[in-house]
Design a protein around this motif. Structure first.
Motif, mmCIF file in Angstrom:
data_model
loop_
_atom_site.group_PDB
_atom_site.id
_atom_site.type_symbol
_atom_site.label_atom_id
_atom_site.label_comp_id
_atom_site.label_asym_id
_atom_site.label_seq_id
_atom_site.Cartn_x
_atom_site.Cartn_y
_atom_site.Cartn_z
ATOM 1 N N ALA A 163 7.562 2.081 4.828
ATOM 2 C CA ALA A 163 8.551 1.860 5.878
ATOM 3 C C ALA A 163 9.033 3.224 6.367
ATOM 4 O O ALA A 163 9.650 3.978 5.607
ATOM 5 N N HIS A 164 8.726 3.549 7.627
ATOM 6 C CA HIS A 164 9.140 4.856 8.160
ATOM 7 C C HIS A 164 9.731 4.681 9.551
ATOM 8 O O HIS A 164 9.694 3.585 10.134
ATOM 9 N N ILE A 187 9.918 3.889 0.427
ATOM 10 C CA ILE A 187 11.108 4.137 1.240
ATOM 11 C C ILE A 187 11.435 5.623 1.150
ATOM 12 O O ILE A 187 11.600 6.170 0.065
ATOM 13 N N GLY A 188 11.553 6.272 2.306
ATOM 14 C CA GLY A 188 11.714 7.726 2.325
ATOM 15 C C GLY A 188 13.146 8.213 2.216
ATOM 16 O O GLY A 188 14.093 7.427 2.134
ATOM 17 N N PRO A 189 13.336 9.540 2.230
ATOM 18 C CA PRO A 189 14.667 10.154 2.110
ATOM 19 C C PRO A 189 15.432 10.078 3.434
ATOM 20 O O PRO A 189 14.933 9.527 4.427
ATOM 21 N N GLU A 190 16.642 10.667 3.458
ATOM 22 C CA GLU A 190 17.470 10.634 4.669
ATOM 23 C C GLU A 190 16.736 11.207 5.881
ATOM 24 O O GLU A 190 16.915 10.727 6.996
ATOM 25 N N VAL A 209 5.172 -0.414 8.137
ATOM 26 C CA VAL A 209 5.960 -1.598 8.491
ATOM 27 C C VAL A 209 7.342 -1.201 9.001
ATOM 28 O O VAL A 209 7.833 -0.096 8.737
ATOM 29 N N THR A 210 7.952 -2.138 9.716
ATOM 30 C CA THR A 210 9.332 -2.000 10.137
ATOM 31 C C THR A 210 10.166 -3.055 9.426
ATOM 32 O O THR A 210 9.695 -4.182 9.200
ATOM 33 N N LEU A 211 11.390 -2.691 9.063
ATOM 34 C CA LEU A 211 12.277 -3.619 8.352
ATOM 35 C C LEU A 211 13.292 -4.263 9.286
ATOM 36 O O LEU A 211 14.134 -5.045 8.843
ATOM 37 N N GLY A 212 13.226 -3.937 10.571
ATOM 38 C CA GLY A 212 14.165 -4.500 11.535
ATOM 39 C C GLY A 212 14.273 -3.632 12.765
ATOM 40 O O GLY A 212 13.508 -2.678 12.944
ATOM 41 N N THR A 220 19.962 1.325 2.101
ATOM 42 C CA THR A 220 20.020 0.041 2.800
ATOM 43 C C THR A 220 18.620 -0.505 3.036
ATOM 44 O O THR A 220 18.356 -1.705 2.840
ATOM 45 N N ALA A 221 17.714 0.365 3.457
ATOM 46 C CA ALA A 221 16.332 -0.046 3.693
ATOM 47 C C ALA A 221 15.701 -0.603 2.419
ATOM 48 O O ALA A 221 14.988 -1.603 2.448
ATOM 49 N N ALA A 222 15.992 0.048 1.302
ATOM 50 C CA ALA A 222 15.423 -0.412 0.027
ATOM 51 C C ALA A 222 15.938 -1.794 -0.345
ATOM 52 O O ALA A 222 15.172 -2.659 -0.808
#
Length: 236
Positions: A163-164, A187-190, A209-212, A220-222
């Motif tokens: 997810a990026h 899931i990446g860093p800030e 992929v996109t989470l939204g 939050t993404a995680a």
């Protein structure tokens, strides 16, 4: 229901002893007395019900009166999440992911990571506490901190996602995810994954992929990813 965790209890035990610290919690905090019952899990699917038969200054003992094994979920979720700059944000993720349901967590160090050292002992305690609070009988595994490039080349899971935030073609995670199958999500860093890291992940068969529709913080993404996996599998 108050759930205790102790990795040393197993289905062969008829009598089990709590150490000094656990005894203090049983007596001083919970106000338990001889004859009261206690529920314990070993974090490997077993739930034990025991009756307090002895309380001393340095240990207490229970007699196991019931034991039951709970089957694991038909899938395993592994989240590889870069440590956040502020430790409390990562701790929040660990707590919520454990409550929702996760099997494995790996802190990954990326090109844009601002934090490269974690408080492993504290993280372990948070995971244990969240497992007990949510009345679960499997303890999620916290893996060793691993460099991104090493991690993506050594994983072998059919469902692998990254997810990026780059403006490239990405699938909807909730749409492409298949239920009852093991799943790994990066899931990446800030500062997000670097372009080089994204390309490396794609070369190792990770699906972008996109989470939204909004940009999410790392933690939050995680949690969103974890919850999406739970929802997809519950709907089967």
């Amino acid at each position: 229901m108050q759930l205790f965790y102790n990795p040393n209890i197993n289905d062969k035990n008829d009598i089990f002893n709590f150490d000094k610290d656990e005894t203090r919690h049983i007596v001083k905090v919970l106000r338990k007395k001889v004859g009261d019952t206690i529920q314990i899990t070993n974090g490997e699917g077993w739930l034990f019900k025991g009756e307090l038969i002895e309380i001393g200054n340095k240990q207490s003992s229970i007699k196991i009166i019931n034991k039951s094994f709970h089957e694991p979920k038909p899938y395993k979720l592994h989240l590889a999440v870069a440590p956040t700059k502020m430790n409390d944000r990562y701790e929040w993720f660990l707590e919520k992911a454990t409550e929702i349901g996760i099997q494995s967590i790996t802190p990954i160090i990326c090109d844009n990571s601002e934090r490269k050292v974690i408080k492993r002992d504290r993280f372990e305690k948070i995971i244990q506490s969240a497992m007990k609070q949510s009345l679960q009988y499997y303890l999620p595994k916290l893996n060793e901190t691993t460099p991104f490039n090493k991690f993506v080349t050594e994983t072998d899971v059919k469902q692998k996602f990254i997810a990026h935030c780059e403006e490239t073609d990405k699938e909807s995670f909730k749409t492409i995810l298949k239920g009852n199958q093991d799943c790994l999500i990066l899931i990446g860093p800030e500062g997000d994954f670097s372009v080089k890291e994204i390309q490396e992940a794609l070369q190792n068969n990770f699906i972008p992929v996109t989470l939204g529709n909004t940009r999410l913080r790392t933690e939050t993404a995680a949690v969103v990813a974890c919850h999406t996996v739970a929802l997809v599998n519950e709907s089967i």
